[in-house]
Scaffold this active site. Structure first.
Site, PDB file in Angstrom:
ATOM      1  CG  HIS A 126      -6.543  -3.146   7.375  1.00 10.56           C
ATOM      2  ND1 HIS A 126      -6.096  -4.261   6.727  1.00 10.56           N
ATOM      3  CD2 HIS A 126      -6.278  -2.096   6.548  1.00 10.56           C
ATOM      4  CE1 HIS A 126      -5.570  -3.918   5.548  1.00 10.56           C
ATOM      5  NE2 HIS A 126      -5.659  -2.605   5.426  1.00 10.56           N
ATOM      6  CG  HIS A 142      -3.602   2.080   5.576  1.00  8.69           C
ATOM      7  ND1 HIS A 142      -4.952   2.355   5.619  1.00  8.69           N
ATOM      8  CD2 HIS A 142      -3.471   0.880   4.972  1.00  8.69           C
ATOM      9  CE1 HIS A 142      -5.605   1.339   5.050  1.00  8.69           C
ATOM     10  NE2 HIS A 142      -4.727   0.435   4.659  1.00  8.69           N
ATOM     11  CD  GLU A 179      -2.878  -1.350   2.245  1.00  8.13           C
ATOM     12  OE1 GLU A 179      -2.412  -1.489   3.390  1.00  8.13           O
ATOM     13  OE2 GLU A 179      -4.089  -1.301   2.002  1.00  8.13           O
ATOM     14  CG  HIS A 209      -8.979  -0.735   2.729  1.00  5.16           C
ATOM     15  ND1 HIS A 209      -8.320  -0.595   1.532  1.00  5.16           N
ATOM     16  CD2 HIS A 209      -8.037  -1.071   3.617  1.00  5.16           C
ATOM     17  CE1 HIS A 209      -7.038  -0.853   1.699  1.00  5.16           C
ATOM     18  NE2 HIS A 209      -6.838  -1.150   2.965  1.00  5.16           N
ATOM     19  CE1 TYR A 255      -7.507  17.093  23.169  1.00  5.36           C
ATOM     20  CE2 TYR A 255      -9.511  17.062  24.501  1.00  5.36           C
ATOM     21  CZ  TYR A 255      -8.186  17.456  24.315  1.00  5.36           C
ATOM     22  OH  TYR A 255      -7.562  18.230  25.244  1.00  5.36           O
TER      23      TYR A 255
END
Ligand SMILES: [Zn+2]
Length: 193
Positions: A78, A76, A57, A143, A103
């Site tokens: 999952h 990134h 990725e 995703h 926040y």
């Protein structure tokens, strides 16, 4: 992030900008078992200079850096609750999560939904590209989230805030919710940018 349960298996990847390229987590490695000596060192054109092959990725990270000159790190994941939200029907694609806490507004802000493409499909990068100038965080449909920060600490803090907000959002399903008002959100943006 691994110890906090934000990632599992070999999912998730992290990168930081260097003067001459990037350091990126390698492909097929658990974030709980990273070896600093084997991190992928990519040159300015994305070529592998040393270390193991980068995450598949990597293009997602490159598109975030290309669109945000202030980005020094990209994370990134999952992470479960964020992915769960990314699978819900009838989301607002311009802003997935409501401003339920200060926040969240300060660390994440508006979160657009990127349409689904198979992992590794370069169409995914093309779908992300037009969003990153205005957003440092995006949610890939079915995703997971991608977040850029002005430091690795900032990117990690923001993606963790996003994950916890996604968890709160799911906990609040079926309840009447009092989100922050537009005026309260504007005040936070004026104070904290
Ligand atoms: Zn992914």
């Amino acid at each position: 992030m691994f110890q906090r349960g934000l990632t599992f298996g070999s999912a998730g990847n992290i990168s930081v900008r260097l003067e001459d390229g990037w350091l990126m987590t390698p492909t097929n490695v658990s974030l709980g078992e990273l070896d600093p000596a084997r991190l992928a060192h990519l040159g300015p054109d994305g070529q592998l200079l040393e270390g193991d092959a980068p995450t598949k990725e990597a293009f997602l990270h490159r598109v975030m850096y290309a669109g945000r000159t202030d980005a020094e790190a990209v994370v990134h994941l999952h992470s479960t609750h964020s992915v769960a939200v990314s699978c819900l029907a009838d989301l607002d694609p311009d802003d997935v999560l409501p401003p339920i806490t200060a926040y969240y507004v300060m660390r994440v802000g508006r979160l657009p939904l990127v349409p689904y493409f198979p992992p590794g499909d370069t169409k995914l990068a093309e779908a992300v590209r037009p969003l990153v100038g205005r957003h440092h965080a995006v949610l890939l449909a079915n995703h997971g989230p991608v977040v850029a920060g002005t430091s690795l600490t900032a990117a990690a803090g923001a993606i963790e805030e996003l994950e916890e907000t996604a968890r709160l959002f799911l906990l609040l399903q079926g309840h009447r919710v009092r989100s922050l008002t537009p005026a309260q959100v504007d005040e936070l943006r004026a104070r904290y940018g």
